[in-house]
Design an enzyme around this catalytic site. Sequence first.
Site: not given
Ligand code: OSB
Ligand code: MG
Length: 373
Positions: A138, A164, A166, A191, A216, A241, A265, A293
């Site tokens: 991510s 992925k 953001k 995401d 996402e 999510d 998660k 994550g």
């Molecule tokens: O939405 O998946 C998410 C990190 C913090 C809060 C929300 C998210 C995320 C990530 C990072 O996308 C995932 C990771 O690398 O741990």
């Molecule tokens: Mg997410």
Amino acid sequence: MRLQLERIELREIELPLKWPFETSFGRTTKRRIMIVRVYDKSGAFGYGECTAPEDPFFNHETIDTAWIVVINYVAPLLMEARVERASDVNESLARIRGNRMAKGGVETAIWDLEARLSNQPLWKHIGGIREEITSGVSIGLQPSNDILLEKVQREIEAGYQRIKIKIKPGRDTALVQAIRAKFPDIRLTVDANSAYSLEDTELFKQLDEYNLMMIEQPLAAGDLVDHGKLQSAIKTPICLDESILTRTEARHAHELGSCRIINIKLGRVGGHTEAKAIQEFCAARQIPVWCGGMLESGIGRAHNIAMSTLSGFTLPGDVSASARYWEEDVINPPVTVRSAGTIAVPLGPGIGFEVNEARLQSLTNRREEVRIG
Ligand code: OSB
Ligand code: MG
């Protein structure tokens, strides 16, 4: 094997991220993480990690609210319930509404404890079936497209099986377009962390042109109805999510057609028992799931690896190498990724990684113990 729980130790550690992580809801530069240790009367213990962030911007929880919930509510309920099995913890804490990251930190520690007492790897103990999991990354919002493209390049070269990125309003289609121009064939997802509304349907129709594996959490967490409307208006699968808190939301999302993929998660759903139930529900209906994550330290990462060995986890998750986040992790060895983009599942008892107690101690800013038996 019957547990005789004795006490919970909470520890707050501070771990600076190697690079800031930016999403539509904010930017994180260092993690304040609650590490949980649950002891039983024999002196054995298990580790868990509470994934509640520093601020209530992803969901309602923070490390500080989680701390209070564990001390004031989780501990007394466990004391009263006298649970003898890790699989009973989730139900024994059901009276506490929400606050699943707080509960999950403790629940997962008790699963680790029980696995260690059974001299079994945690992943086998929860019913996992694979010795290798597939890994994606991510990538947060970046200061420029060039930096984003460089990051994508680096992660693809490292072998990661899915990228992925953001997105947020104003920084969406252009990012996807830039990546697709350079990497036409990679497995790519976006995401939004709930940053859009149904009024943005046209934008998501445009994103249909870029062969994304999924989008996402485009809309608000509680809004399964609008996600259903959006999903029927676009071709790209929606992955939820923030919306999925228990097996009930998974069922509602399925019945309403709100998504075609689910990100699980451990913290968000309150631990291994609920995670397992959700993946079972999804597997029976051909809904692929993957492990999300929350910028975890090695302890949470190890639990994520164990969860990802369950049979329903058929897509690459956001569980990646420790070195992407930390100069030095709190576990030995750190999590590493093979060139094929896979993580080998550890074979030792419990979470299967050694916790570096001296490092934990040196990172600790707060510590508290509470009796549960
Ligand atoms: O939405 O998946 C998410 C990190 C913090 C809060 C929300 C998210 C995320 C990530 C990072 O996308 C995932 C990771 O690398 O741990
Ligand atoms: Mg997410």
